[in-house]
Design an enzyme around this catalytic site. Structure first.
Site, PDB file in Angstrom:
ATOM      1  CG  ASP A  81     -11.702  17.511  -6.776  1.00 50.10           C
ATOM      2  OD1 ASP A  81     -12.414  18.557  -7.042  1.00 50.10           O
ATOM      3  OD2 ASP A  81     -10.130  17.759  -6.667  1.00 50.10           O
ATOM      4  CE  LYS A 127      -2.305   1.902   3.809  1.00 51.36           C
ATOM      5  NZ  LYS A 127      -2.181   3.123   3.982  1.00 51.36           N
ATOM      6  NE  ARG A 186       2.227   2.779  13.026  1.00 48.77           N
ATOM      7  CZ  ARG A 186       1.221   3.653  13.575  1.00 48.77           C
ATOM      8  NH1 ARG A 186       1.638   4.607  14.411  1.00 48.77           N
ATOM      9  NH2 ARG A 186      -0.104   3.549  13.483  1.00 48.77           N
ATOM     10  CG  ASP A 193      -4.975   4.464   1.947  1.00 46.61           C
ATOM     11  OD1 ASP A 193      -6.030   4.944   1.354  1.00 46.61           O
ATOM     12  OD2 ASP A 193      -4.709   4.291   2.826  1.00 46.61           O
ATOM     13  CB  THR A 223     -10.914   4.573  12.055  1.00 48.38           C
ATOM     14  OG1 THR A 223      -9.765   4.804  11.542  1.00 48.38           O
ATOM     15  CG2 THR A 223     -11.524   3.702  11.349  1.00 48.38           C
ATOM     16  CE  LYS A 239      -7.801   6.905   4.029  1.00 49.73           C
ATOM     17  NZ  LYS A 239      -6.670   6.475   4.054  1.00 49.73           N
TER      18      LYS A 239
HETATM   19  O1  C5P Z   1       1.330   1.047  11.060  1.00 48.18           O
HETATM   20  P1  C5P Z   1      -0.127   0.744  11.056  1.00 48.18           P
HETATM   21  O2  C5P Z   1      -0.248  -0.913  10.843  1.00 48.18           O
HETATM   22  O3  C5P Z   1      -0.880   1.203  11.838  1.00 48.18           O
HETATM   23  O4  C5P Z   1      -0.711   1.273   9.496  1.00 48.18           O
HETATM   24  C1  C5P Z   1      -2.049   1.122   8.868  1.00 48.18           C
HETATM   25  C2  C5P Z   1      -1.966   1.799   7.806  1.00 48.18           C
HETATM   26  O5  C5P Z   1      -3.437   1.758   7.429  1.00 48.18           O
HETATM   27  C3  C5P Z   1      -1.709   3.060   7.611  1.00 48.18           C
HETATM   28  O6  C5P Z   1      -1.051   3.360   6.195  1.00 48.18           O
HETATM   29  C4  C5P Z   1      -3.063   4.020   7.778  1.00 48.18           C
HETATM   30  O7  C5P Z   1      -2.977   5.194   7.000  1.00 48.18           O
HETATM   31  C5  C5P Z   1      -4.062   3.050   7.171  1.00 48.18           C
HETATM   32  N1  C5P Z   1      -5.400   3.349   7.634  1.00 48.18           N
HETATM   33  C6  C5P Z   1      -5.758   3.413   8.920  1.00 48.18           C
HETATM   34  N2  C5P Z   1      -7.022   3.521   9.502  1.00 48.18           N
HETATM   35  C7  C5P Z   1      -7.925   3.785   8.329  1.00 48.18           C
HETATM   36  C8  C5P Z   1      -7.367   3.866   7.182  1.00 48.18           C
HETATM   37  C9  C5P Z   1      -6.235   3.536   6.710  1.00 48.18           C
HETATM   38  O8  C5P Z   1      -4.704   3.280   9.953  1.00 48.18           O
HETATM   39  N3  C5P Z   1      -9.271   3.863   8.970  1.00 48.18           N
END
Ligand code: C5P
Length: 251
Positions: free
Chosen positions: A87, A55, A227, A82, A137, A84
Site C-alpha cells: 500500500d 502461518k 494440506r 502471511d 509463484t 503480503k
Molecule cells: O497446502 P500447501 O502446503 O500447498 O500450502 C502452502 C501455503 O503456502 C499456503 O498457505 C499458500 O498460500 C502459501 N504459499 C504458496 N505459494 C507461494 C506463497 C505462499 O503456496 N508462492
C-alpha cells in the site's frame, strides 16, 4: 532462476562458520489454511507439541485468526502472518507497527522498494522479521507482460531479492528451486519455502513441489506446509515425520 549479473554480497564460504539454523522442529511452519476458528482450534489441539510455528493467512485471518494469533503467541507458539502487505508507505508502516506489537515472528510484504522501506523503518526495534515476496509463484513471464512489465520472472526475482537485501528485509519467500541461486545472491537472508510435499503425497494445486529433504539441502531455512499436514488422517504424525526428514537432511 538465472543468476543475477551483479551480486551485492558474497556468501561467507568459511568452512568454520557455525550453523545458526533453528532446531528441526522449529523449521516447520504449518499453514493454518482453515475456514473457521473452531476448525483451527481443533487442528492446533490435534497437533499439540508436534508444531511450534503456525502461518495464518487471509482465510483464517479474516475469520478471527488475528485474535487466535495473539492467543498462540501467548501460549509460546510462533506466528507467521502471511498478509503480503502492499500500500502507500504510511499505511504499510502503521500496519507493520501493529503486527510488531502483536509479537508475530514473520510478516510478508510485497517486494516493492517503497513498501519494503516503509516496513523496514516501522519495525525497527521490534523482534518482527520481514519476509519479501519477490514475484508470486502463480505469475509467469506472460502474466508479468500483461501487467505491464518488460522483464521476465527470473530477472524480476533477482532484482527484487537484491533490493530486499539492500533495504533490510530479513528474508524471502521463494520456491525450493530458486533457493540455491538466491542464496548466492542474498547470503544469509532467511529463505522460507511453500510447495512442500513429502514423497508420494498429492500435489494439490501446487505445480512445482519439493520434498522436505530436498528443500533443506537446497538451503531453505523454513518450510511452510499446509494440506499435507492439515488434511492428514493423523496430522501430528505427519508433522513429526516431516520434522524427522528435516533433521536427517540437515545433518
Ligand atoms: O497446502 P500447501 O502446503 O500447498 O500450502 C502452502 C501455503 O503456502 C499456503 O498457505 C499458500 O498460500 C502459501 N504459499 C504458496 N505459494 C507461494 C506463497 C505462499 O503456496 N508462492
Amino acid at each position: 532462476m538465472v543468476l543475477p549479473r551483479t551480486m551485492p554480497r558474497q556468501p561467507d564460504q568459511s568452512p568454520a562458520r557455525p550453523s545458526l539454523k533453528p532446531a528441526p522442529r522449529d523449521r516447520l511452519i504449518v499453514a493454518l489454511d482453515l475456514p473457521s476458528l473452531a476448525a483451527a482450534d481443533a487442528m492446533i489441539e490435534r497437533l499439540g507439541d508436534a508444531v511450534t510455528f503456525y502461518k495464518i493467512g487471509y482465510q483464517l485471518g479474516f475469520a478471527g485468526g488475528l485474535e487466535l494469533a495473539q492467543t498462540l503467541i501467548r501460549s509460546g507458539k510462533r506466528i507467521f502472518l502471511d498478509m503480503k502487505l502492499h500500500d502507500i508507505g504510511h499505511t504499510v508502516a502503521r500496519g507493520v507497527e501493529s503486527v510488531a506489537r502483536m509479537g508475530a515472528t514473520f510478516l510478508t510484504v510485497h517486494a516493492y522498494p517503497q513498501t519494503m522501506r516503509a516496513a523496514a523503518e516501522a519495525r525497527a526495534g521490534s523482534a518482527l522479521r520481514l519476509l519479501a515476496v519477490t514475484v508470486l509463484t502463480s505469475y509467469d513471464d506472460l502474466d508479468l507482460n500483461e501487467a505491464g512489465y518488460t522483464i521476465g520472472v527470473d530477472d524480476l526475482v533477482a532484482r527484487r531479492a537484491a533490493q530486499a537485501q539492500e533495504i533490510g528485509m530479513d528474508g524471502l519467500v521463494c520456491s525450493a528451486e530458486e533457493a540455491s541461486a538466491l542464496r548466492l545472491l542474498v547470503g544469509d537472508m532467511t529463505l522460507v519455502t511453500p510447495g512442500i510435499r513429502p514423497a508420494g503425497l498429492a500435489r494439490g494445486d501446487q505445480k512445482r513441489v519439493t520434498t522436505p529433504a530436498r528443500a533443506i539441502t537446497e538451503g531453505v531455512d523454513y518450510l511452510v506446509v499446509g494440506r499435507p499436514i492439515i488434511e492428514a488422517s493423523d496430522p501430528a504424525a505427519m508433522a513429526n515425520a516431516i520434522v524427522a526428514e528435516i533433521a536427517t537432511a540437515a545433518t
